[in-house]
Design an enzyme around this catalytic site. Structure first.
Site, PDB file in Angstrom:
ATOM      1  N   SER A 132       0.831  -1.201   0.000  1.00 27.61           N
ATOM      2  CA  SER A 132       0.000   0.000   0.000  1.00 27.61           C
ATOM      3  C   SER A 132       0.863   1.248   0.000  1.00 27.61           C
ATOM      4  CB  SER A 132      -0.897   0.004   1.251  1.00 27.61           C
ATOM      5  OG  SER A 132      -1.506   1.266   1.445  1.00 27.61           O
ATOM      6  N   TYR A 157      -2.200  -0.271  10.119  1.00 24.09           N
ATOM      7  CA  TYR A 157      -2.405  -0.837   8.780  1.00 24.09           C
ATOM      8  C   TYR A 157      -1.141  -0.687   7.942  1.00 24.09           C
ATOM      9  CZ  TYR A 157      -4.003  -1.194   3.947  1.00 24.09           C
ATOM     10  OH  TYR A 157      -4.124  -1.529   2.617  1.00 24.09           O
TER      11      TYR A 157
END
Length: 339
Positions: A132, A157
Site C-alpha cells: 500500500s 495498517y
C-alpha cells in the site's frame, strides 16, 4: 485445465476485478475469501455472482475460507496445486486499524505468514501481493519512490503492509520464492469499497447529506482507476520477480534485492486535490455536495503521489486513466447498482 491461479480476497474490490480479468484471459481461477462483515457482505456476494456468470464450466472455484487458517490453507494448496498466487486478502482500512488493531495482526500478519508458508511448500512460481502507498507514512518527499525508506508508518495498517514486504523478502531470500509487492495508490471505480471516499461521497451526495472533508479540504490523492490497477497486477504476475544482478549491499536499493523480490508503486502519478475530485464527482452525479470540513484524522496523510518509473521499466505499463473518465464510469455504475 492448467493449474489454477489462486486469488485471495477474491470477493474484494481489487480481488474480484483481478479474478474477472484472469477468467477473461482463459485462466483457471481459485478464489478465496472469508466474506467478513467489515462492510456489507451483500456487495461481496454480488461481485462473486458476477464472476460465476463470467466463468466457463470448471474455470472458477470459490472457497469461503480465511487465510489465517493455516491447516485449511495448506490442505487447499495440496488439493488444487496453484502455480501462481495473487494475495489480496487483508483487513483493510487505515482508520479501522486504530479502533480494532487485533484484526490487522490476525489477517495481515498471521494470514500473510500462512500464505508464504503454503507457497514455499508447494513450489509456487510467483507470488504477487498487495502492499500500500500507506507504507510511505510521514514522508512528504513527493512523488513517492520505491527507493525511499519507509520507516515511519502513521497507522498500524501501514505497519502491517511494510511487515508484509519484509516477510516476503525473507522468503525470497531463504527459499527462492519469487515475490512481487505492489503498493496501490487510492484505488477507485465500479464495485468499489463502501468505506472509501468515492463511495461515501456518492452515497451522501445522492441522499442530500453532508460529506465529511478532512484536513479542511487540503488533501491531495493519487486516485488510480481500478482497470489500471488490474493491468499492473496481471502484467507483474506474468513476469516473476528476479534478483537484481546490480544490487549493491553497501548502498542497498529498497525496491530490489539479491533475492527474487521486487517492489513497485501502482498509481496514476497525477495527484489531484480532494476538492477537485469532489467537483468531478458532483458533475458526474448531477448533484451538489454539502461539505462538512473536518480536521485531519489520526493515521491519515495530507498527500500521496506515485513515481511509477520502475513499474513502467519492468512491464511496460503505467496507469493513465483520466480522472474525469474514471469518475464518470464509477458514477454510472453507482447509479445502476443502487437503482
Amino acid at each position: 485445465m492448467s493449474a489454477p491461479v489462486l486469488v485471495t480476497g477474491a470477493a474484494g474490490f481489487i480481488g474480484a476485478a483481478v479474478c474477472r480479468r484472469l477468467l477473461e484471459q482463459g485462466e483457471s481461477v481459485l478464489g478465496l475469501d472469508n466474506l467478513n462483515a467489515y462492510y456489507d457482505p451483500a456487495l461481496k456476494q454480488a461481485r462473486l455472482a458476477r464472476l460465476e456468470a463470467t466463468a466457463a464450466p470448471g474455470q472458477w472455484t470459490f472457497r469461503h475460507q480465511a487465510v489465517e487458517d493455516g491447516a485449511s490453507l495448506l490442505a487447499l494448496f495440496e488439493q488444487r496445486q496453484p502455480d501462481r498466487v495473487v494475495h489480496l486478502a487483508a483487513q483493510a482500512g487505515v482508520r479501522h486499524s486504530i479502533e480494532n488493531p487485533q484484526a490487522y495482526l490476525q489477517s495481515n500478519l498471521l494470514g500473510f505468514g500462512t500464505v508464504l508458508e503454503a507457497c514455499r511448500h508447494h513450489g509456487v512460481r510467483h507470488l504477487v501481493y498487495a502492499s500500500s502507498s500507506s507504507v510511505y507514512g510521514g514522508n512528504t518527499n513527493l512523488p513517492f519512490s520505491e527507493a525511499q525508506a519507509v520507516n515511519h508508518p502513521v497507522s498500524l495498517y501501514a505497519a502491517t503492509k511494510k511487515a508484509n514486504e519484509l516477510m516476503a523478502h525473507s522468503y525470497s531470500h531463504l527459499y527462492g520464492l519469487p515475490a512481487t509487492g505492489l503498493r496501490f495508490f487510492t484505488v477507485y471505480g465500479p464495485w468499489g469499497r463502501p468505506d472509501m471516499a468515492p463511495m461515501l461521497f456518492a452515497r451522501a451526495i445522492q441522499a442530500g447529506e453532508p460529506i465529511r472533508v478532512f484536513n479542511h479540504g487540503h488533501m491531495r490523492r493519487d486516485f488510480t482507476f481500478i482497470d489500471d490497477i488490474v493491468e499492473g497486477v496481471i502484467r507483474c504476475l506474468e513476469k516473476p520477480a528476479t534478483a537484481n544482478p546490480a544490487f549493491q549491499a553497501v548502498s542497498p536499493d529498497p525496491a530490489t534485492s539479491w533475492a527474487p523480490h521486487r517492489i513497485f508503486n501502482i498509481g496514476n502519478s497525477q495527484p489531484v486535490a480532494l476538492l477537485h475530485f469532489i467537483d468531478v464527482l458532483e458533475r458526474a452525479l448531477g448533484r451538489t455536495a454539502i461539505k462538512d470540513f473536518q480536521p485531519m484524522q489520526p493515521g491519515d496523510v495530507a498527500a500521496t503521489a506515485a513515481d511509477t518509473a520502475l513499474l513502467e521499466a519492468w512491464v511496460g505499463f503505467r496507469p493513465s486513466t483520466p480522472l474525469e473518465q474514471g469518475v464518470e464510469r464509477f458514477a454510472r455504475w453507482y447509479r445502476d447498482y443502487h437503482a
